[in-house]
Motif scaffolding. Sequence first.
Motif, PDB file in Angstrom:
ATOM      1  N   LEU A 169       0.815  -1.212   0.000  1.00  0.00           N
ATOM      2  CA  LEU A 169       0.000   0.000   0.000  1.00  0.00           C
ATOM      3  C   LEU A 169       0.858   1.275   0.000  1.00  0.00           C
ATOM      4  O   LEU A 169       0.612   2.187  -0.801  1.00  0.00           O
ATOM      5  N   PRO A 170       1.896   1.355   0.851  1.00  0.00           N
ATOM      6  CA  PRO A 170       2.770   2.535   0.772  1.00  0.00           C
ATOM      7  C   PRO A 170       3.388   2.722  -0.609  1.00  0.00           C
ATOM      8  O   PRO A 170       3.484   3.851  -1.100  1.00  0.00           O
ATOM      9  N   VAL A 171       3.754   1.621  -1.258  1.00  0.00           N
ATOM     10  CA  VAL A 171       4.323   1.738  -2.602  1.00  0.00           C
ATOM     11  C   VAL A 171       3.293   2.354  -3.541  1.00  0.00           C
ATOM     12  O   VAL A 171       3.583   3.314  -4.265  1.00  0.00           O
ATOM     13  N   ILE A 172       2.074   1.827  -3.499  1.00  0.00           N
ATOM     14  CA  ILE A 172       1.035   2.315  -4.418  1.00  0.00           C
ATOM     15  C   ILE A 172       0.766   3.798  -4.179  1.00  0.00           C
ATOM     16  O   ILE A 172       0.780   4.614  -5.101  1.00  0.00           O
ATOM     17  N   VAL A 173       0.551   4.151  -2.900  1.00  0.00           N
ATOM     18  CA  VAL A 173       0.194   5.544  -2.599  1.00  0.00           C
ATOM     19  C   VAL A 173       1.349   6.491  -2.921  1.00  0.00           C
ATOM     20  O   VAL A 173       1.152   7.550  -3.522  1.00  0.00           O
ATOM     21  N   LEU A 174       2.533   6.097  -2.536  1.00  0.00           N
ATOM     22  CA  LEU A 174       3.668   7.013  -2.692  1.00  0.00           C
ATOM     23  C   LEU A 174       4.161   7.094  -4.135  1.00  0.00           C
ATOM     24  O   LEU A 174       4.952   7.968  -4.482  1.00  0.00           O
ATOM     25  N   LEU A 175       3.700   6.174  -4.970  1.00  0.00           N
ATOM     26  CA  LEU A 175       4.054   6.280  -6.388  1.00  0.00           C
ATOM     27  C   LEU A 175       3.257   7.390  -7.068  1.00  0.00           C
ATOM     28  O   LEU A 175       3.673   7.942  -8.072  1.00  0.00           O
ATOM     29  N   ILE A 176       2.092   7.703  -6.490  1.00  0.00           N
ATOM     30  CA  ILE A 176       1.263   8.785  -7.046  1.00  0.00           C
ATOM     31  C   ILE A 176       1.803  10.110  -6.522  1.00  0.00           C
ATOM     32  O   ILE A 176       1.987  10.244  -5.306  1.00  0.00           O
ATOM     33  N   PRO A 177       2.053  11.100  -7.389  1.00  0.00           N
ATOM     34  CA  PRO A 177       2.596  12.386  -6.900  1.00  0.00           C
ATOM     35  C   PRO A 177       1.782  12.974  -5.763  1.00  0.00           C
ATOM     36  O   PRO A 177       2.345  13.455  -4.782  1.00  0.00           O
ATOM     37  N   LYS A 178       0.443  12.910  -5.843  1.00  0.00           N
ATOM     38  CA  LYS A 178      -0.367  13.460  -4.761  1.00  0.00           C
ATOM     39  C   LYS A 178      -0.183  12.682  -3.462  1.00  0.00           C
ATOM     40  O   LYS A 178      -0.388  13.217  -2.378  1.00  0.00           O
ATOM     41  N   GLY A 179       0.161  11.430  -3.581  1.00  0.00           N
ATOM     42  CA  GLY A 179       0.391  10.605  -2.395  1.00  0.00           C
ATOM     43  C   GLY A 179       1.636  11.002  -1.640  1.00  0.00           C
ATOM     44  O   GLY A 179       1.836  10.576  -0.502  1.00  0.00           O
ATOM     45  N   ARG A 180       2.479  11.796  -2.299  1.00  0.00           N
ATOM     46  CA  ARG A 180       3.713  12.219  -1.629  1.00  0.00           C
ATOM     47  C   ARG A 180       3.567  13.593  -0.984  1.00  0.00           C
ATOM     48  O   ARG A 180       4.532  14.181  -0.527  1.00  0.00           O
ATOM     49  N   LYS A 181       2.325  14.114  -0.946  1.00  0.00           N
ATOM     50  CA  LYS A 181       2.049  15.324  -0.171  1.00  0.00           C
ATOM     51  C   LYS A 181       2.239  14.971   1.310  1.00  0.00           C
ATOM     52  O   LYS A 181       2.151  13.789   1.689  1.00  0.00           O
ATOM     53  N   PRO A 182       2.482  15.974   2.166  1.00  0.00           N
ATOM     54  CA  PRO A 182       2.814  15.661   3.564  1.00  0.00           C
ATOM     55  C   PRO A 182       1.854  14.711   4.258  1.00  0.00           C
ATOM     56  O   PRO A 182       2.297  13.716   4.834  1.00  0.00           O
ATOM     57  N   LEU A 183       0.535  14.999   4.199  1.00  0.00           N
ATOM     58  CA  LEU A 183      -0.374  14.163   4.996  1.00  0.00           C
ATOM     59  C   LEU A 183      -0.408  12.705   4.552  1.00  0.00           C
ATOM     60  O   LEU A 183      -0.197  11.805   5.369  1.00  0.00           O
ATOM     61  N   PRO A 184      -0.660  12.420   3.258  1.00  0.00           N
ATOM     62  CA  PRO A 184      -0.657  11.005   2.873  1.00  0.00           C
ATOM     63  C   PRO A 184       0.705  10.339   3.097  1.00  0.00           C
ATOM     64  O   PRO A 184       0.755   9.169   3.509  1.00  0.00           O
ATOM     65  N   ALA A 185       1.764  11.081   2.889  1.00  0.00           N
ATOM     66  CA  ALA A 185       3.087  10.497   3.113  1.00  0.00           C
ATOM     67  C   ALA A 185       3.270  10.150   4.585  1.00  0.00           C
ATOM     68  O   ALA A 185       3.827   9.099   4.931  1.00  0.00           O
ATOM     69  N   PHE A 186       2.747  11.022   5.444  1.00  0.00           N
ATOM     70  CA  PHE A 186       2.807  10.774   6.883  1.00  0.00           C
ATOM     71  C   PHE A 186       2.042   9.498   7.250  1.00  0.00           C
ATOM     72  O   PHE A 186       2.538   8.633   7.984  1.00  0.00           O
ATOM     73  N   VAL A 187       0.830   9.367   6.681  1.00  0.00           N
ATOM     74  CA  VAL A 187       0.030   8.174   6.972  1.00  0.00           C
ATOM     75  C   VAL A 187       0.758   6.915   6.484  1.00  0.00           C
ATOM     76  O   VAL A 187       0.819   5.896   7.185  1.00  0.00           O
ATOM     77  N   MET A 188       1.350   7.007   5.297  1.00  0.00           N
ATOM     78  CA  MET A 188       2.086   5.847   4.784  1.00  0.00           C
ATOM     79  C   MET A 188       3.296   5.542   5.672  1.00  0.00           C
ATOM     80  O   MET A 188       3.640   4.384   5.897  1.00  0.00           O
ATOM     81  N   GLY A 189       3.916   6.603   6.185  1.00  0.00           N
ATOM     82  CA  GLY A 189       5.051   6.393   7.106  1.00  0.00           C
ATOM     83  C   GLY A 189       4.614   5.626   8.338  1.00  0.00           C
ATOM     84  O   GLY A 189       5.291   4.689   8.782  1.00  0.00           O
ATOM     85  N   ILE A 190       3.433   5.992   8.869  1.00  0.00           N
ATOM     86  CA  ILE A 190       2.914   5.278  10.045  1.00  0.00           C
ATOM     87  C   ILE A 190       2.667   3.813   9.704  1.00  0.00           C
ATOM     88  O   ILE A 190       3.034   2.910  10.457  1.00  0.00           O
ATOM     89  N   LEU A 191       2.070   3.570   8.534  1.00  0.00           N
ATOM     90  CA  LEU A 191       1.807   2.184   8.127  1.00  0.00           C
ATOM     91  C   LEU A 191       3.107   1.390   8.030  1.00  0.00           C
ATOM     92  O   LEU A 191       3.190   0.249   8.468  1.00  0.00           O
ATOM     93  N   VAL A 192       4.110   2.025   7.446  1.00  0.00           N
ATOM     94  CA  VAL A 192       5.398   1.335   7.298  1.00  0.00           C
ATOM     95  C   VAL A 192       5.954   0.967   8.671  1.00  0.00           C
ATOM     96  O   VAL A 192       6.401  -0.166   8.899  1.00  0.00           O
ATOM     97  N   VAL A 193       5.892   1.908   9.607  1.00  0.00           N
ATOM     98  CA  VAL A 193       6.480   1.653  10.927  1.00  0.00           C
ATOM     99  C   VAL A 193       5.698   0.576  11.683  1.00  0.00           C
ATOM    100  O   VAL A 193       6.278  -0.357  12.235  1.00  0.00           O
ATOM    101  N   ILE A 194       4.366   0.682  11.670  1.00  0.00           N
ATOM    102  CA  ILE A 194       3.562  -0.326  12.376  1.00  0.00           C
ATOM    103  C   ILE A 194       3.732  -1.697  11.710  1.00  0.00           C
ATOM    104  O   ILE A 194       3.922  -2.712  12.379  1.00  0.00           O
ATOM    105  N   GLY A 195       3.679  -1.699  10.375  1.00  0.00           N
ATOM    106  CA  GLY A 195       3.891  -2.954   9.652  1.00  0.00           C
ATOM    107  C   GLY A 195       5.231  -3.561  10.003  1.00  0.00           C
ATOM    108  O   GLY A 195       5.351  -4.776  10.195  1.00  0.00           O
ATOM    109  N   ALA A 196       6.231  -2.709  10.131  1.00  0.00           N
ATOM    110  CA  ALA A 196       7.578  -3.203  10.434  1.00  0.00           C
ATOM    111  C   ALA A 196       7.630  -3.808  11.829  1.00  0.00           C
ATOM    112  O   ALA A 196       8.290  -4.822  12.055  1.00  0.00           O
ATOM    113  N   TRP A 197       6.913  -3.208  12.779  1.00  0.00           N
ATOM    114  CA  TRP A 197       6.923  -3.772  14.134  1.00  0.00           C
ATOM    115  C   TRP A 197       6.343  -5.182  14.127  1.00  0.00           C
ATOM    116  O   TRP A 197       6.913  -6.116  14.684  1.00  0.00           O
ATOM    117  N   PHE A 198       5.189  -5.332  13.446  1.00  0.00           N
ATOM    118  CA  PHE A 198       4.567  -6.657  13.408  1.00  0.00           C
ATOM    119  C   PHE A 198       5.381  -7.641  12.578  1.00  0.00           C
ATOM    120  O   PHE A 198       5.385  -8.831  12.835  1.00  0.00           O
TER     121      PHE A 198
END
Lengths: 312, 439
Positions: free
Chosen positions: B335-364
């Motif tokens: 999901l982070p790959v898909i969202v962050l591949l879209i230019p709008k997905g790299r705006k601060p808020l969506p990028a922040f949400v994807m960052g959270i997903l990456v970190v939580i996913g990494a913990w699990f």
Amino acid sequence: MNADSVKSGGEALPRRNFLKGILLAGAAAGCSTKDPFTSAAKEGGAQPSGEMVQLLSTTGEIIEVDKAFLKPTEQIPSITGMAQRMGIEGKKFVMVIDLSRCKNLKKCQESCNHAHFVSDAQNWIKIYPMQEDEHTAPYWQPTTCMHCDEPPCVKVCPVDATFKRIDGIVGIDADRCIGCRFCMAACPYSTRVFNWDTPQLPPEVLALQYSSETSCPPKIGTVSKCDFCPDMVRKGELPHCVSACPNGVFFFGDMNEDVVTNGSETVRFSELIRDKAGYRLMEDLGTKPSVYYLPPVDRLFPFKNELQSEEG
Amino acid sequence: MSHQQTISSEKITSDLLPQKFGKPGMIWTAFLVVLCLIGLFAYYRQLRYGLSVTGMRDYASWGIYISNFVFFVAISLVGSLITAIFRLTNVGWRTPLTRIAEIIAVSAILFASIIIIVDMGRPDRFWHLFLYSRLQSPIMWDVIVITTYLVLSVLFLYFPLLSDLPILIQNSKPGSRIQRLYKFVGSFWKGTAGQVALSGKAIQIISVMIIPIALAIHTVTSWLFATTYRPGWDSTNFGAYFVSGAFLVGAGGVLVAMYVFRRAYKLEAYITEKHFDNMGKIVVMLAFLYLYFNINEYLVPAFKMKKAEEHHLVSLLTGDFSVLFWSAIFFGMILPVIVLLIPKGRKPLPAFVMGILVVIGAWFKRFLIVTPTMLSPFLPMYDTPESYKTYWPTWEEWSITIASLAGALLIVTIFVRLFPIIPIHETIEENEQIKPEQV
């Protein structure tokens, strides 16, 4: 530290200590004197208590001695911690487990747990129902510590708390173990148990200094496992599991002497392994276990598993 | 940085000086302190009653303490990624991110060491590691590289901080406690040509040194597992697998931190959308890299389905852990790959949400590396209590683990209260000279 009396366990312990002390004292005083205790004690100025104890003298006579004149000897010459880490020179201990004789009676497990104060939920000897495939025959497989010659547990221990002795035994120093449990992760035979709780022990066992030959007293926050009972070997006796098994499943012995025994049968180790096609567990891992198995052929008992569903 | 050239040095200084906590800052800090206190109480119980208060038993003899340790080691890799690699490769837009990355690295590696002591059955014998240490144990390798990395990371945080200290001393109340702290930390720094040259050289040397050490901390941590025979750990892929995962979680962590600091301290002029855009692209690259190693790690053995591996692989792919496993793969990577591949997905808020997903996913993901393997022994789990056959952490374990995460965040929080999270001196310097390379 009185290693052997630990394993007799429970209430019998103080009495046995006491009697041993008496017999040793008798031996030290020589064989000819009828009552060495009274004369020696009177020289020391001890007052008689009036309570008499009957003893068998070294010459075979029954003698009566005042209890106050007897000095219990707590210490049987003990082996130092360093000597326990070294092991017994010239020996290479092996075990042979004959799978054709095992019917999951668990006598080995019981006596082992009792002797080593293993906690209720845990076992040092585990007896697995094994079945390689649905079309192959099931059988019972007791496992002890394999006392590997290339022990993965010893390799990973950061503090040398688990070690390989010259007689092949892999021991644990519970006074040194830091409880990281890396050895448990490393052991492919799931043989190690951890003292998650404070072990429930009789006070006299608790008071003992830890010995890696009896693995007693177990200590909270450290790892324990089968130790091949070198304390029994030092006394010229067999490990608890070997003598407890009524079917003679376990053979214990010395590879250098090429002899193993289950108590009633004594056989050449090399011939037993050759004739019955002995093998070791997970040979492909290269751990080189000291425990050999004889395949479950011509079995004495049919395989019956009450806990069928539990296999995992 | 072209857009900053209009900003005066005074404005930069006043923008970037550490600020007193506002109300949200106080609430946040109090929240972290409460979490830490709960964790301390749980640890008191663990010290008193032993590891029996945890959900760990003989089969699952390692649990979330160890996976949390791996997580901390992983996220600490970010310091070397942003600071050293970007510095050596002259990535111009790195300046506002370097200190964020480095303080995350320092606090994470500190708590990695703490959590490993928490996992020990006999923490009172911690000194045995030094008294009886045996170099052949991978644990000793870890002790050595983690200590080295901690020292290097602290220096790497400290040296670039020196040039900010005169500014901090100047702008703090004379005689105040905070000024005394600044003076204690770096009153010797006068910014002379000799000092600047020396510090520049030191930073250069550390930048080079810290990269192999950072790779080593995570490779050695992977070897704690890969040096055993266990299904799922017995893998030559493990070092690279761990390092790639560490880069990903570290970059995700920086995305999250960037957003939070930007919002909390109104740093929009310094941490720009361009930064999110660039970091977003980096996360995409690293997520692809980690996916690649995941395919190597799970699908290749699954193709063969060796008997010893079967129980473990099935438990991950379709069994007990499959929901967690596929969620970590999907939400933590795909999901982070898909969202962050879209230019709008790299705006601060969506990028922040994807960052959270990456970190939580990494913990699990770290949980999935440790526990399923422990519950897939070579010999069957038989005639053993039910509690031994499964693993679920107790409240004590959760509290201690959460407290360790809160503690790491607390260090970061206190650090930004005391020191500028964006290097002031470096920003002013860059602002003054028109750089040939654009962001």
